[in-house]
Write a protein that holds these residues in place. Structure first.
Motif, PDB file in Angstrom:
ATOM      1  N   GLU A  64       0.801  -1.227   0.000  1.00 47.97           N
ATOM      2  CA  GLU A  64       0.000   0.000   0.000  1.00 47.97           C
ATOM      3  C   GLU A  64       0.837   1.282   0.000  1.00 47.97           C
ATOM      4  OE1 GLU A  64      -3.450  -0.007   2.580  1.00 47.97           O
ATOM      5  OE2 GLU A  64      -3.355  -2.177   2.799  1.00 47.97           O
ATOM      6  N   ILE A  65       2.122   1.189  -0.342  1.00 46.16           N
ATOM      7  CA  ILE A  65       3.002   2.362  -0.414  1.00 46.16           C
ATOM      8  C   ILE A  65       3.519   2.503  -1.845  1.00 46.16           C
ATOM      9  CG2 ILE A  65       5.156   3.415   0.404  1.00 46.16           C
ATOM     10  CD1 ILE A  65       4.834   1.748   2.975  1.00 46.16           C
ATOM     11  N   ASN A  66       3.434   3.706  -2.395  1.00 39.91           N
ATOM     12  CA  ASN A  66       4.026   3.966  -3.706  1.00 39.91           C
ATOM     13  C   ASN A  66       5.546   3.982  -3.586  1.00 39.91           C
ATOM     14  OD1 ASN A  66       1.169   5.210  -4.213  1.00 39.91           O
ATOM     15  ND2 ASN A  66       2.125   5.098  -6.218  1.00 39.91           N
ATOM     16  N   ILE A  67       6.223   3.100  -4.310  1.00 43.88           N
ATOM     17  CA  ILE A  67       7.676   2.987  -4.156  1.00 43.88           C
ATOM     18  C   ILE A  67       8.438   3.345  -5.429  1.00 43.88           C
ATOM     19  CG2 ILE A  67       7.480   1.230  -2.347  1.00 43.88           C
ATOM     20  CD1 ILE A  67       8.350  -0.836  -4.521  1.00 43.88           C
ATOM     21  N   GLU A  68       7.734   3.685  -6.521  1.00 40.59           N
ATOM     22  CA  GLU A  68       8.477   3.993  -7.738  1.00 40.59           C
ATOM     23  C   GLU A  68       9.393   5.204  -7.515  1.00 40.59           C
ATOM     24  OE1 GLU A  68       4.648   6.327  -8.212  1.00 40.59           O
ATOM     25  OE2 GLU A  68       5.174   4.298  -7.595  1.00 40.59           O
ATOM     26  N   ASN A  69      10.598   5.089  -8.038  1.00 44.12           N
ATOM     27  CA  ASN A  69      11.615   6.150  -7.988  1.00 44.12           C
ATOM     28  C   ASN A  69      12.137   6.443  -6.587  1.00 44.12           C
ATOM     29  OD1 ASN A  69      11.307   6.369 -10.770  1.00 44.12           O
ATOM     30  ND2 ASN A  69       9.808   8.014 -10.626  1.00 44.12           N
ATOM     31  N   LYS A  70      11.862   5.553  -5.640  1.00 45.74           N
ATOM     32  CA  LYS A  70      12.478   5.678  -4.317  1.00 45.74           C
ATOM     33  C   LYS A  70      13.925   5.185  -4.378  1.00 45.74           C
ATOM     34  CE  LYS A  70       8.589   6.602  -1.895  1.00 45.74           C
ATOM     35  NZ  LYS A  70       8.348   7.842  -1.136  1.00 45.74           N
ATOM     36  N   ASP A  71      14.750   5.625  -3.424  1.00 45.03           N
ATOM     37  CA  ASP A  71      16.130   5.149  -3.351  1.00 45.03           C
ATOM     38  C   ASP A  71      16.159   3.658  -3.044  1.00 45.03           C
ATOM     39  OD1 ASP A  71      17.294   7.649  -3.843  1.00 45.03           O
ATOM     40  OD2 ASP A  71      17.188   8.203  -1.728  1.00 45.03           O
ATOM     41  N   THR A  72      17.183   2.974  -3.547  1.00 44.46           N
ATOM     42  CA  THR A  72      17.268   1.528  -3.376  1.00 44.46           C
ATOM     43  C   THR A  72      17.298   1.126  -1.904  1.00 44.46           C
ATOM     44  OG1 THR A  72      19.673   1.687  -3.621  1.00 44.46           O
ATOM     45  CG2 THR A  72      18.423   1.127  -5.582  1.00 44.46           C
ATOM     46  N   TYR A  73      18.022   1.893  -1.059  1.00 40.89           N
ATOM     47  CA  TYR A  73      18.096   1.531   0.357  1.00 40.89           C
ATOM     48  C   TYR A  73      16.736   1.668   1.026  1.00 40.89           C
ATOM     49  CZ  TYR A  73      17.908   6.387   2.032  1.00 40.89           C
ATOM     50  OH  TYR A  73      17.494   7.665   2.335  1.00 40.89           O
ATOM     51  N   LYS A  74      15.941   2.642   0.568  1.00 37.47           N
ATOM     52  CA  LYS A  74      14.606   2.851   1.141  1.00 37.47           C
ATOM     53  C   LYS A  74      13.691   1.684   0.780  1.00 37.47           C
ATOM     54  CE  LYS A  74      12.038   5.727   3.513  1.00 37.47           C
ATOM     55  NZ  LYS A  74      12.400   6.113   4.895  1.00 37.47           N
ATOM     56  N   ILE A  75      13.781   1.230  -0.458  1.00 37.43           N
ATOM     57  CA  ILE A  75      12.966   0.096  -0.897  1.00 37.43           C
ATOM     58  C   ILE A  75      13.345  -1.163  -0.118  1.00 37.43           C
ATOM     59  CG2 ILE A  75      12.528  -1.433  -2.867  1.00 37.43           C
ATOM     60  CD1 ILE A  75      12.666   1.123  -4.618  1.00 37.43           C
ATOM     61  N   ALA A  76      14.642  -1.336   0.144  1.00 35.55           N
ATOM     62  CA  ALA A  76      15.076  -2.470   0.969  1.00 35.55           C
ATOM     63  C   ALA A  76      14.493  -2.361   2.375  1.00 35.55           C
ATOM     64  CB  ALA A  76      16.596  -2.522   1.031  1.00 35.55           C
ATOM     65  N   GLN A  77      14.432  -1.144   2.909  1.00 32.52           N
ATOM     66  CA  GLN A  77      13.847  -0.942   4.240  1.00 32.52           C
ATOM     67  C   GLN A  77      12.356  -1.269   4.257  1.00 32.52           C
ATOM     68  OE1 GLN A  77      14.846   3.129   5.207  1.00 32.52           O
ATOM     69  NE2 GLN A  77      16.917   2.606   5.899  1.00 32.52           N
ATOM     70  N   TYR A  78      11.685  -1.048   3.150  1.00 35.58           N
ATOM     71  CA  TYR A  78      10.259  -1.391   3.058  1.00 35.58           C
ATOM     72  C   TYR A  78      10.039  -2.900   3.090  1.00 35.58           C
ATOM     73  CZ  TYR A  78       9.099   3.448   1.704  1.00 35.58           C
ATOM     74  OH  TYR A  78       8.927   4.807   1.672  1.00 35.58           O
ATOM     75  N   GLY A  79      11.085  -3.669   2.695  1.00 33.42           N
ATOM     76  CA  GLY A  79      10.961  -5.122   2.764  1.00 33.42           C
ATOM     77  C   GLY A  79      11.111  -5.851   1.445  1.00 33.42           C
ATOM     78  N   ILE A  80      11.856  -5.261   0.491  1.00 34.43           N
ATOM     79  CA  ILE A  80      12.111  -5.920  -0.794  1.00 34.43           C
ATOM     80  C   ILE A  80      13.612  -6.145  -0.929  1.00 34.43           C
ATOM     81  CG2 ILE A  80      11.942  -5.764  -3.306  1.00 34.43           C
ATOM     82  CD1 ILE A  80       9.555  -3.905  -2.961  1.00 34.43           C
ATOM     83  N   THR A  81      14.014  -7.391  -1.133  1.00 34.85           N
ATOM     84  CA  THR A  81      15.417  -7.696  -1.417  1.00 34.85           C
ATOM     85  C   THR A  81      15.490  -8.557  -2.671  1.00 34.85           C
ATOM     86  OG1 THR A  81      15.419  -9.644   0.031  1.00 34.85           O
ATOM     87  CG2 THR A  81      16.141  -7.559   0.999  1.00 34.85           C
ATOM     88  N   ARG A  82      16.706  -8.675  -3.219  1.00 36.15           N
ATOM     89  CA  ARG A  82      16.840  -9.373  -4.498  1.00 36.15           C
ATOM     90  C   ARG A  82      18.178 -10.081  -4.606  1.00 36.15           C
ATOM     91  NH1 ARG A  82      17.896  -5.335  -9.477  1.00 36.15           N
ATOM     92  NH2 ARG A  82      18.209  -7.362 -10.462  1.00 36.15           N
ATOM     93  N   THR A  83      18.225 -11.016  -5.554  1.00 40.85           N
ATOM     94  CA  THR A  83      19.493 -11.559  -6.028  1.00 40.85           C
ATOM     95  C   THR A  83      19.686 -11.046  -7.445  1.00 40.85           C
ATOM     96  OG1 THR A  83      18.502 -13.578  -6.942  1.00 40.85           O
ATOM     97  CG2 THR A  83      19.174 -13.628  -4.621  1.00 40.85           C
ATOM     98  N   PHE A  84      20.864 -11.339  -8.017  1.00 43.59           N
ATOM     99  CA  PHE A  84      21.202 -10.790  -9.326  1.00 43.59           C
ATOM    100  C   PHE A  84      21.502 -11.907 -10.315  1.00 43.59           C
ATOM    101  CE2 PHE A  84      21.940  -7.387  -6.374  1.00 43.59           C
ATOM    102  CZ  PHE A  84      21.552  -6.244  -7.059  1.00 43.59           C
ATOM    103  N   GLN A  85      21.306 -11.587 -11.594  1.00 38.35           N
ATOM    104  CA  GLN A  85      21.597 -12.538 -12.657  1.00 38.35           C
ATOM    105  C   GLN A  85      23.075 -12.938 -12.614  1.00 38.35           C
ATOM    106  OE1 GLN A  85      20.233 -11.080 -16.419  1.00 38.35           O
ATOM    107  NE2 GLN A  85      20.947 -12.842 -17.558  1.00 38.35           N
ATOM    108  N   ASN A  86      23.929 -11.956 -12.430  1.00 42.95           N
ATOM    109  CA  ASN A  86      25.352 -12.206 -12.215  1.00 42.95           C
ATOM    110  C   ASN A  86      25.616 -12.104 -10.720  1.00 42.95           C
ATOM    111  OD1 ASN A  86      25.960 -12.343 -15.055  1.00 42.95           O
ATOM    112  ND2 ASN A  86      25.779 -10.123 -15.122  1.00 42.95           N
ATOM    113  N   ILE A  87      26.023 -13.196 -10.115  1.00 43.52           N
ATOM    114  CA  ILE A  87      26.149 -13.284  -8.654  1.00 43.52           C
ATOM    115  C   ILE A  87      27.027 -12.158  -8.110  1.00 43.52           C
ATOM    116  CG2 ILE A  87      27.000 -14.704  -6.749  1.00 43.52           C
ATOM    117  CD1 ILE A  87      26.326 -17.160  -8.451  1.00 43.52           C
ATOM    118  N   ARG A  88      26.536 -11.499  -7.065  1.00 45.27           N
ATOM    119  CA  ARG A  88      27.266 -10.392  -6.451  1.00 45.27           C
ATOM    120  C   ARG A  88      27.477 -10.682  -4.964  1.00 45.27           C
ATOM    121  NH1 ARG A  88      24.528  -4.981  -9.206  1.00 45.27           N
ATOM    122  NH2 ARG A  88      24.561  -5.748 -11.359  1.00 45.27           N
ATOM    123  N   LEU A  89      28.565 -11.394  -4.686  1.00 50.98           N
ATOM    124  CA  LEU A  89      28.926 -11.701  -3.308  1.00 50.98           C
ATOM    125  C   LEU A  89      30.154 -10.889  -2.911  1.00 50.98           C
ATOM    126  CD1 LEU A  89      28.630 -15.600  -3.493  1.00 50.98           C
ATOM    127  CD2 LEU A  89      27.000 -14.037  -2.413  1.00 50.98           C
TER     128      LEU A  89
END
Length: 262
Positions: A64-89
């Motif tokens: 229920e929150i508009n997240i388009e164009n938010k900073d990546t760290y803010k979106i992570a704080q909202y509760g969205i995380t991801r992995t990448f096509q090319n592994i980034r460890l």
């Protein structure tokens, strides 16, 4: 109310429209697949959801929150995380250190407390919030290693792990932030059939164990059809079809564009 709503999403790079008026929604605890030929716009949608790219038009609503164009760290704080096509460890760190570093996103102590107490012997800071939080974060890292089948590789340098275990480590690191929505970008890439089957079981297990919603991009159709509740099909940046695995598998437009139909 859907956990994630993507409404009329468009992304243009100059004269190239990579994503064109795409809409779909994901219900809580669903596993949704995002499929399509190479260049269809799948990873671009991931990058729009996570704030890597700015949206040209349309909106993205998460919890229920508009997240388009938010900073990546803010979106992570909202509760969205991801992995990448090319592994980034963190390739030079151990398995445990990779996961623990991600767990620190949940730390409740301040920077000042970490500076003040971080270098002290245990007997001097045992009763501090810093010590208690560090103990909790290490326990979380140990638990994630156990769940992901990495405990026996605890002290292995990440770059020295077999490819399939690197994928598992990346997922573990994404889970360390306690997300509500986990985005997996081609998690089975480079895996053999046995590893892919185990990954399919793992995705369902972590969905149930962590009360997660999952959106995944994948070219392994056995995995997509075996694990997904709903599938969105893209072609040339547009949504071609959406439905259950059975509906998508039997859609003539999908067969023609992606699954090898005549």
């Amino acid at each position: 109310m859907a956990l994630l709503e993507v409404n009329n999403l468009t992304k243009a790079f100059g004269g190239l429209t990579a994503v064109n008026d795409v809409s779909f929604s994901i219900e809580k605890n669903e596993i949704t697949g995002l499929i399509g030929p190479n260049g269809a716009g799948k990873t671009t949608i991931f990058n729009l959801i996570t704030g890597v790219y700015k949206v040209t038009s349309g909106n993205i609503i998460f919890n229920e929150i508009n997240i388009e164009n938010k900073d990546t760290y803010k979106i992570a704080q909202y509760g969205i995380t991801r992995t990448f096509q090319n592994i980034r460890l963190f390739k030079k760190l151990t398995v445990f250190e990779n996961i623990l570093t991600a767990c620190h996103n949940n730390a409740a102590y301040s920077l000042g407390e970490s500076i003040l107490f971080g270098g002290l012997p245990v007997f001097l800071n045992k009763k501090t919030r810093f010590y208690k939080e560090e103990k909790m974060l290490k326990h979380q890292a140990e638990e994630l290693m156990e769940i992901m089948g990495l405990s026996d590789r605890r002290n292995f340098i990440a770059n020295n792990l077999p490819y399939g275990l690197q994928r598992r480590l990346e997922i573990a690191r994404a889970l360390a932030s306690n997300p509500k929505l986990l985005l997996l970008d081609e998690p089975a890439a480079g895996m053999n059939p046995d590893e892919t089957e185990k990954l399919m079981e793992l995705i369902m297990e972590i969905r149930d164990r962590f009360d997660l919603t999952v959106l995944l991009i994948e070219h392994h159709m056995d995995l997509v059809m075996g694990v997904c509740d709903n599938i969105v099909v893209l072609n040339f940046g547009c949504k071609l079809a959406e439905g259950s695995p059975f509906e998508v598998q039997n859609n003539p437009l999908v067969k023609e564009a992606y699954l090898g139909g005549e």
